[in-house]
Design a protein around this motif. Structure first.
Motif, mmCIF file in Angstrom:
data_model
loop_
_atom_site.group_PDB
_atom_site.id
_atom_site.type_symbol
_atom_site.label_atom_id
_atom_site.label_comp_id
_atom_site.label_asym_id
_atom_site.label_seq_id
_atom_site.Cartn_x
_atom_site.Cartn_y
_atom_site.Cartn_z
ATOM 1 N N ARG A 1 0.853 -1.294 -0.078
ATOM 2 C CA ARG A 1 0.046 -0.197 -0.017
ATOM 3 C C ARG A 1 0.809 1.298 -0.046
ATOM 4 O O ARG A 1 1.863 1.213 0.572
ATOM 5 C CB ARG A 1 -0.998 0.071 1.299
ATOM 6 C CG ARG A 1 -1.911 -1.224 1.385
ATOM 7 C CD ARG A 1 -2.875 -1.048 2.372
ATOM 8 N NE ARG A 1 -2.230 -1.252 3.846
ATOM 9 C CZ ARG A 1 -2.046 -2.648 4.261
ATOM 10 N NH1 ARG A 1 -2.267 -3.529 3.588
ATOM 11 N NH2 ARG A 1 -1.263 -2.377 5.528
ATOM 12 N N VAL A 2 0.444 2.270 -0.504
ATOM 13 C CA VAL A 2 1.182 3.540 -0.805
ATOM 14 C C VAL A 2 0.137 4.744 -0.226
ATOM 15 O O VAL A 2 -0.995 4.610 -0.874
ATOM 16 C CB VAL A 2 1.454 3.874 -2.035
ATOM 17 C CG1 VAL A 2 2.135 5.461 -2.369
ATOM 18 C CG2 VAL A 2 2.406 2.766 -2.762
ATOM 19 N N TYR A 3 0.718 5.555 0.668
ATOM 20 C CA TYR A 3 -0.475 6.377 1.303
ATOM 21 C C TYR A 3 0.142 8.012 0.652
ATOM 22 O O TYR A 3 1.448 8.077 0.753
ATOM 23 C CB TYR A 3 -0.343 6.659 2.928
ATOM 24 C CG TYR A 3 -0.607 5.266 3.262
ATOM 25 C CD1 TYR A 3 -2.221 4.966 3.711
ATOM 26 C CD2 TYR A 3 0.250 4.060 3.543
ATOM 27 C CE1 TYR A 3 -2.752 3.928 4.227
ATOM 28 C CE2 TYR A 3 -0.362 2.880 4.018
ATOM 29 C CZ TYR A 3 -1.741 2.752 4.266
ATOM 30 O OH TYR A 3 -2.196 1.830 4.872
ATOM 31 N N VAL A 4 -0.744 8.493 0.030
ATOM 32 C CA VAL A 4 -0.503 9.727 -0.424
ATOM 33 C C VAL A 4 -1.256 10.969 0.246
ATOM 34 O O VAL A 4 -2.274 10.827 0.638
ATOM 35 C CB VAL A 4 -0.764 9.987 -1.804
ATOM 36 C CG1 VAL A 4 -0.584 11.349 -2.504
ATOM 37 C CG2 VAL A 4 -0.015 8.871 -2.722
ATOM 38 N N SER A 5 -0.504 12.145 0.663
ATOM 39 C CA SER A 5 -1.239 13.171 1.196
ATOM 40 C C SER A 5 -2.412 13.511 0.423
ATOM 41 O O SER A 5 -2.118 14.037 -0.763
ATOM 42 C CB SER A 5 -0.261 14.502 1.478
ATOM 43 O OG SER A 5 -0.881 15.714 1.801
ATOM 44 N N ALA A 6 -3.560 13.796 1.125
ATOM 45 C CA ALA A 6 -4.578 14.311 0.252
ATOM 46 C C ALA A 6 -4.339 16.002 -0.268
ATOM 47 O O ALA A 6 -5.096 16.381 -1.064
ATOM 48 C CB ALA A 6 -6.028 14.208 1.003
ATOM 49 N N ALA A 7 -3.450 16.405 0.767
ATOM 50 C CA ALA A 7 -3.388 18.002 0.208
ATOM 51 C C ALA A 7 -2.692 18.122 -0.862
ATOM 52 O O ALA A 7 -2.824 19.128 -1.960
ATOM 53 C CB ALA A 7 -2.859 18.719 1.382
ATOM 54 N N ASP A 8 -1.472 17.532 -0.820
ATOM 55 C CA ASP A 8 -0.271 17.841 -1.927
ATOM 56 C C ASP A 8 -0.049 16.863 -2.971
ATOM 57 O O ASP A 8 0.742 16.792 -3.562
ATOM 58 C CB ASP A 8 0.828 18.258 -1.362
ATOM 59 C CG ASP A 8 1.711 17.418 -0.563
ATOM 60 O OD1 ASP A 8 1.192 16.214 -0.491
ATOM 61 O OD2 ASP A 8 2.681 17.792 0.047
ATOM 62 N N LYS A 9 -0.743 15.720 -2.776
ATOM 63 C CA LYS A 9 -0.586 14.482 -3.536
ATOM 64 C C LYS A 9 0.755 13.854 -3.799
ATOM 65 O O LYS A 9 1.273 13.635 -4.706
ATOM 66 C CB LYS A 9 -1.147 14.853 -4.987
ATOM 67 C CG LYS A 9 -2.407 15.345 -5.046
ATOM 68 C CD LYS A 9 -3.561 14.071 -4.715
ATOM 69 C CE LYS A 9 -5.204 14.627 -4.827
ATOM 70 N NZ LYS A 9 -5.640 15.181 -3.523
ATOM 71 N N ARG A 10 1.490 13.876 -2.641
ATOM 72 C CA ARG A 10 2.825 13.558 -2.518
ATOM 73 C C ARG A 10 2.824 12.331 -1.654
ATOM 74 O O ARG A 10 2.043 12.187 -0.505
ATOM 75 C CB ARG A 10 3.959 14.632 -1.857
ATOM 76 C CG ARG A 10 4.100 15.499 -2.551
ATOM 77 C CD ARG A 10 4.962 15.536 -3.653
ATOM 78 N NE ARG A 10 4.976 16.473 -4.578
ATOM 79 C CZ ARG A 10 5.561 16.547 -5.837
ATOM 80 N NH1 ARG A 10 6.326 15.349 -6.319
ATOM 81 N NH2 ARG A 10 5.671 17.625 -6.623
ATOM 82 N N VAL A 11 3.581 11.323 -1.975
ATOM 83 C CA VAL A 11 3.689 10.141 -1.133
ATOM 84 C C VAL A 11 4.338 10.269 0.420
ATOM 85 O O VAL A 11 5.244 11.053 0.685
ATOM 86 C CB VAL A 11 4.761 8.835 -1.797
ATOM 87 C CG1 VAL A 11 4.993 7.835 -0.806
ATOM 88 C CG2 VAL A 11 4.333 8.538 -3.119
ATOM 89 N N VAL A 12 3.327 9.722 1.189
ATOM 90 C CA VAL A 12 3.967 9.921 2.772
ATOM 91 C C VAL A 12 4.096 8.927 3.573
ATOM 92 O O VAL A 12 5.028 8.846 4.627
ATOM 93 C CB VAL A 12 3.155 11.094 3.714
ATOM 94 C CG1 VAL A 12 2.960 12.349 2.941
ATOM 95 C CG2 VAL A 12 1.632 10.206 3.375
ATOM 96 N N GLU A 13 3.514 7.609 3.033
ATOM 97 C CA GLU A 13 4.118 6.315 3.533
ATOM 98 C C GLU A 13 4.039 5.466 2.445
ATOM 99 O O GLU A 13 3.168 5.479 1.618
ATOM 100 C CB GLU A 13 3.082 6.139 4.730
ATOM 101 C CG GLU A 13 3.483 4.845 5.378
ATOM 102 C CD GLU A 13 2.898 4.910 6.814
ATOM 103 O OE1 GLU A 13 3.139 5.855 7.551
ATOM 104 O OE2 GLU A 13 2.234 3.853 7.267
#
Length: 191
Positions: free
Chosen positions: A74-86
């Motif tokens: 699984r890849v988690y992306v910040s909803a705000a800036d659409k960048r991978v956070v985890e």
């Protein structure tokens, strides 16, 4: 002749010591199949392909979009800036940096990445390494609690301390006033 033999023995002894010195985690260790924390959604798709599905949720208090590639990636992306956070991986087939894979021992992890900080998150044991190029980026290696072998990889730039270390799938302050379902760090429901 004694001096030459002594020099050879000394050189062999030095080489033996050098092989026992553990490495430290390096910035290149903090990527998953070429995907790095901070990469865009487009870079994620370029490196990993199209995900199976996505889900909006909160991860440690941060609104994210979880892109699921399989039950164990699984890849988690910040909803705000659409960048991978985890990035999370529990695949038995994944081979990470230095050849480390599912089932690696504590000794193998120490040889590959050096000494780690040990951390207990939501009842699970993790070995935590910091990216020397960016102290906010962490590599968490979940360990089997009795035999201490590697179960999963997590690369994260999010906070892993305190109450925010819990995943909340819905906003706990939603208009209905109901609590969101809580999960521990490894994704196992706690309620």
């Amino acid at each position: 002749m004694k001096k030459l033999t002594g020099a050879v023995v000394f050189c062999l002894w030095c080489m033996l010591l050098m092989t026992e010195i553990s490495l430290a985690a390096v910035p290149e260790d903090f990527s998953f199949k070429g995907l790095r924390l901070g990469d865009s959604v487009e870079q994620m798709v370029e490196r990993l392909g199209e995900p199976d599905f996505d889900t909006e949720m909160y991860l440690r208090g941060v609104p994210v979009i979880r892109y699921t590639y399989s039950a164990d990636q699984r890849v988690y992306v910040s909803a705000a800036d659409k960048r991978v956070v985890e990035i999370f991986c529990k695949s038995k087939q994944y081979v990470g940096p230095h050849g480390v894979c599912y089932g690696a021992t504590r000794a193998g992890l120490t040889r590959a990445f050096g000494q780690s900080e040990h951390k207990r998150l939501a009842g699970n044991i993790y070995y935590m390494y910091y990216n020397p190029a960016n102290g906010q980026e962490k590599m968490l290696l979940e360990m089997e609690p009795e035999k201490y072998y590697l179960l999963s990889w997590t690369y994260t730039s999010l906070n892993v301390d305190g109450e925010d270390a819990i995943i909340v799938t819905t906003n706990p302050e939603n208009s209905e006033g109901s609590k969101g379902k809580r999960f521990n760090y490894g994704g196992i429901p706690t309620e």
